[in-house]
Every structure is written in C-alpha cells, then in structure tokens.
Design a protein around this motif. Structure first.
Motif, short mmCIF file in Angstrom:
data_model
loop_
_atom_site.label_atom_id
_atom_site.label_comp_id
_atom_site.label_asym_id
_atom_site.label_seq_id
_atom_site.Cartn_x
_atom_site.Cartn_y
_atom_site.Cartn_z
N THR A 145 6.25 -17.35 19.75
CA THR A 145 5.01 -16.75 19.15
C THR A 145 5.02 -15.15 19.53
N MET A 146 5.31 -14.83 20.82
CA MET A 146 5.45 -13.34 21.02
C MET A 146 6.57 -12.67 20.12
N LEU A 147 7.46 -13.36 20.10
CA LEU A 147 8.75 -12.74 19.24
C LEU A 147 8.13 -12.54 17.75
N ASP A 148 7.71 -13.66 17.34
CA ASP A 148 7.25 -13.65 15.95
C ASP A 148 6.20 -12.47 15.72
N ALA A 149 5.47 -12.33 16.57
CA ALA A 149 4.51 -11.31 16.43
C ALA A 149 4.88 -9.75 16.63
N VAL A 150 5.90 -9.63 17.17
CA VAL A 150 6.64 -8.43 17.58
C VAL A 150 7.40 -7.97 16.22
N MET A 151 7.76 -9.29 15.44
CA MET A 151 8.90 -9.00 14.46
C MET A 151 7.91 -8.70 13.11
N ASP A 152 6.71 -9.16 12.95
CA ASP A 152 5.66 -8.86 11.87
C ASP A 152 5.27 -7.59 11.99
N SER A 153 5.91 -6.64 11.15
CA SER A 153 5.61 -5.23 10.96
C SER A 153 4.02 -5.06 10.35
#
Length: 185
Positions: A145-153
């Motif tokens: 979830t954290m990685l997905d949030a980081v990747m969502d520009s």
C-alpha cells in the motif's frame, strides 16, 4: 566476502567490550564490507560518507585485511547496524541474498537489480505489534500500500506512510549510487 566482528574483554570471549576503531564511534559490534567490486575503492566510501552527512548513514573508514598472513583485500569498517523494531512497528532488510529461514516477501512494482528480485526480509517485529497480531502478510500488505501510494504521482497519500524528508534523502542517495529498483510500468 563481508565479515561481522564482535570485540571482547578477554580471550575467553565471555564479556563484550566497546572499542573505538573509528573516531567518535565506540561499539562492541563491527561490520567489514568488502570493496572487491569497487576497483576505484571510492564508490562505497563516498556513498557511506554522503549518507552519514545526510544524517541517514554510519561513519566508515578504510581498512586493509590480512588473514593468516595473507592479504585478502580492502574493506570499509562501520559499526554494525543492529536496529531493532520499535514496539509498535517492524524492521525490514532489503536483501537479494535472503535466508529462507526468516520470513520474506517481494512487492509488485519493484524489479530486480540483477538475477534476483528485490526481497524484503522481516528482521524484527516489535512486542506491541506482535501482541496486536501483526504478521508477515500484514507487513507485506502495508508495504505494498505504501509503495502504491509513493508510485501514484496524482496523490499525496504517501505522506501517511513515510517521513518525506528522510525518504527524499534516502531516494537521492540511491538514485545517485545504485540502479533504479522501482518500475513505473
């Protein structure tokens, strides 16, 4: 080959002793990181020094190692990083040479930097987190979830998961010294 050292007060190795091999750093446990893949002997040292200057790394110094009278190479000496997990959290190691005895997982969206995938090994889980039922699967879900949030520009959701200042330092250090490990595909 890297080495870990522990210093003791006597030959019986019963009582550990803090030793200051690096000015201002006194500890019982030390790590020797091999410089065999760094022909210039500068890449690792500069990375360690920059990380230290940014407040996210450890002091280091060069050492030449002889074993049984034979020179085995140049190494970087640092205090051993034995960070434990906070009571309500966990400690992970990004480890491409993972030991399958420890719990581990990979994340979608992270690609390997060679022949293996990037793997997170669960090194420690805090007491309160264990009591609350935190599992390896729960840690993997939170990290994904954290990685997905980081990747969502298009979102600032990532600020719920990371300290932005320390993340920026970490990211810049890795962008400068290591190949990209996060895929935008």
């Amino acid at each position: 080959k890297p080495y870990n050292l522990t210093t003791y007060k006597d030959e019986a190795c019963t009582d550990k002793k803090k030793v200051e091999f690096i000015d201002g750093v006194k500890t019982k446990k030390w790590t020797l990181t091999a410089n065999y893949a760094d022909g210039s002997l500068m890449h690792n040292k500069i990375a360690y020094d920059l990380a230290c200057a940014m407040g996210i790394g450890l002091e280091s110094r060069y050492v030449d190692i002889w074993m049984n009278g034979e020179y085995i190479g140049n190494y970087l000496l640092t205090a051993k990083n034995d960070y434990g997990a906070p009571d309500n959290g966990f400690a992970l190691e990004l480890d491409n040479n993972f030991d399958t005895e420890d719990p581990y997982f990979a994340l979608e969206g992270m690609v390997g930097t060679g022949t293996s995938e990037n793997v997170f090994t669960v090194k420690d889980v805090g007491d309160k987190a264990v009591k609350a039922g935190l599992t390896t699967e729960g840690i993997q879900s939170w990290m994904q979830t954290m990685l997905d949030a980081v990747m969502d520009s298009d979102s600032d959701e990532y600020t719920k998961y990371i300290d932005v200042d320390s993340w920026a330092k970490f990211y810049l250090l890795h962008e400068f010294f290591f190949p990209a490990c996060i895929s935008s595909d």
